[in-house]
Design an enzyme around this catalytic site. Sequence first.
Site, PDB file in Angstrom:
ATOM      1  N   ASP A  30      53.804  56.408  41.729  1.00 31.19           N
ATOM      2  CA  ASP A  30      52.933  56.511  42.942  1.00 31.19           C
ATOM      3  C   ASP A  30      53.134  57.311  43.722  1.00 31.19           C
ATOM      4  OD1 ASP A  30      51.640  55.436  45.522  1.00 31.19           O
ATOM      5  OD2 ASP A  30      51.228  53.744  44.280  1.00 31.19           O
ATOM      6  N   PHE A 156      41.827  40.847  34.677  1.00 30.39           N
ATOM      7  CA  PHE A 156      41.257  39.640  35.304  1.00 30.39           C
ATOM      8  C   PHE A 156      42.310  38.743  36.051  1.00 30.39           C
ATOM      9  CE2 PHE A 156      38.913  41.001  31.389  1.00 30.39           C
ATOM     10  CZ  PHE A 156      37.581  41.216  31.814  1.00 30.39           C
ATOM     11  N   LEU A 157      42.879  39.276  37.102  1.00 29.72           N
ATOM     12  CA  LEU A 157      43.904  38.682  37.717  1.00 29.72           C
ATOM     13  C   LEU A 157      43.406  38.279  39.181  1.00 29.72           C
ATOM     14  CD1 LEU A 157      46.732  41.883  37.349  1.00 29.72           C
ATOM     15  CD2 LEU A 157      46.330  39.812  35.887  1.00 29.72           C
ATOM     16  N   LYS A 211      33.714  43.155  33.147  1.00 27.18           N
ATOM     17  CA  LYS A 211      34.584  42.806  34.478  1.00 27.18           C
ATOM     18  C   LYS A 211      33.680  42.801  35.286  1.00 27.18           C
ATOM     19  CE  LYS A 211      37.753  43.246  37.670  1.00 27.18           C
ATOM     20  NZ  LYS A 211      38.667  41.922  37.891  1.00 27.18           N
ATOM     21  N   ASN A 215      32.915  38.865  37.624  1.00 28.70           N
ATOM     22  CA  ASN A 215      32.874  38.748  38.865  1.00 28.70           C
ATOM     23  C   ASN A 215      31.650  38.446  39.699  1.00 28.70           C
ATOM     24  OD1 ASN A 215      35.682  39.135  39.163  1.00 28.70           O
ATOM     25  ND2 ASN A 215      35.742  41.038  39.795  1.00 28.70           N
ATOM     26  N   CYS A 267      38.037  41.836  45.536  1.00 26.70           N
ATOM     27  CA  CYS A 267      37.167  42.015  44.275  1.00 26.70           C
ATOM     28  C   CYS A 267      35.908  41.692  44.301  1.00 26.70           C
ATOM     29  CB  CYS A 267      37.817  41.412  43.106  1.00 26.70           C
ATOM     30  SG  CYS A 267      39.608  41.843  42.519  1.00 26.70           S
ATOM     31  N   ARG A 335      41.558  41.509  53.074  1.00 27.39           N
ATOM     32  CA  ARG A 335      40.215  42.395  52.729  1.00 27.39           C
ATOM     33  C   ARG A 335      38.997  41.379  52.615  1.00 27.39           C
ATOM     34  NH1 ARG A 335      42.485  45.946  48.169  1.00 27.39           N
ATOM     35  NH2 ARG A 335      43.757  44.288  47.687  1.00 27.39           N
TER      36      ARG A 335
END
Length: 454
Positions: A30, A156-157, A211, A215, A267, A335
């Site tokens: 990072d 897919f967490l 993905k 969602n 997400c 969020r």
Amino acid sequence: MRVAMIGTGYVGLVSGACFSEFGVNVTCVDKDTGKIERLLRGEMPIYEPGLDQLVASNMAAGRLRFTGDLKAAVAGADAVFIAVGTPSRRGDGHADLSYVFAAAAEIAEALQQNGNERTVVVTKSTVPVGTGRRVDRILKKALPPGRFDVASNPEFLREGSAISDFMRPDRVVIGTDSEHARAVLSALYRPLYLLETPIVVTAIETAELIKYAANAFLATKITFINEMADLCEAVGADVQDVARGIGLDGRIGRKFLHAGPGFGGSCFPKDCQALVRTAEQAEAPLAIVDTVLRVNDARKRRMADRITAACGGSVAGLRLAALGLTFKPNTDDMRDSPSLAFLPALREAGATIRAFDPEGMDEAKKLMPDLDYCSDPYEAMEGADALILVTEWNEFRALDIDRVKRVMRRPLVIDLRNIYNPEEMTAAGLTYHSIGRPSRAAGTKKSARLRAIG
């Protein structure tokens, strides 16, 4: 095997820690040196149950490392995962891919300087269709054929259960045209073979779309049951019975049929928005997903009207207790939380908001500084004219109802998550409002049929 994970946000940190638990040597990278220093001290930048212990044990075993040096991390890695943020782009709702492409360029430069090993570059971030091909073009500018392969491996967490989702997934999706990439990723996920986890191998574009499609479908289920809840209120039906009645149909399933104040989080809102924009560009508009977004946004705002109506038509001068601020339990993520849409509106209407959340208050204070933050649920309820249950944290599921009634000024509960049984609440002397179920006044045995708000 050796893996480099670029990005130590939610996806990168959880995925890196879980891969290391599989026995893989993982280096997480990072640019935020402060974050790396905190991780090296064992301090987690996010709240996720069990993550701190998982990180600590694998660091102690020497399988998990943290660094700001991307070149060193990439050197000798069998696979390099791009797990950086893809927030909504300001102004148009498209996914901002600048971090993804910047990471791809840095990986290309690092591989150029690090010998001749063949490396699989994997997009783990949630990205629109076509992103993997653009990553491939970036790498081709710096590297000769045979030095790299490109793949998509979407995550897919679910926040709050991410470790279990990684260790016991419903499926693993691998999108690639390369046999080498398929072999490397299959080897990384080999520990899941004992669980007979389905491995879905597709083209890159298909993996990227899976993905988003997943969602969008889940967001649609939530929005559907929320609209059914409004209809239930209008006709005197019970949405929980409706949800159970349709959820037992194997074609529909029980999950994501819980009525509430609308979906939020990192997400569903941004991914649905990005999918709509991608579809528009492809001239294949997604009217259903576009409508889901509009209906959900309106629903979150209307919660202020619902609460005001339950309080008698005005909240001016009232003290309201709000339990739960995050978009869901077991996370500190604020969020797009529904609370951000209606608690400030109630504050502007003249109410005093006393709030408590087990993990989300530090972030909430930045976003809603005018709220009064409390140290526990009962402090928030002290002298309150109404209790609003916003997020279904476990500790709110078994409140001492006698104490609730005793500390509040008025015995009014507005349950936006349907945590409690209406008959039990009214038997305890509380006036109880919930979602998609008839409201009950204190002391009544029969439901009071009310017109749905909005």
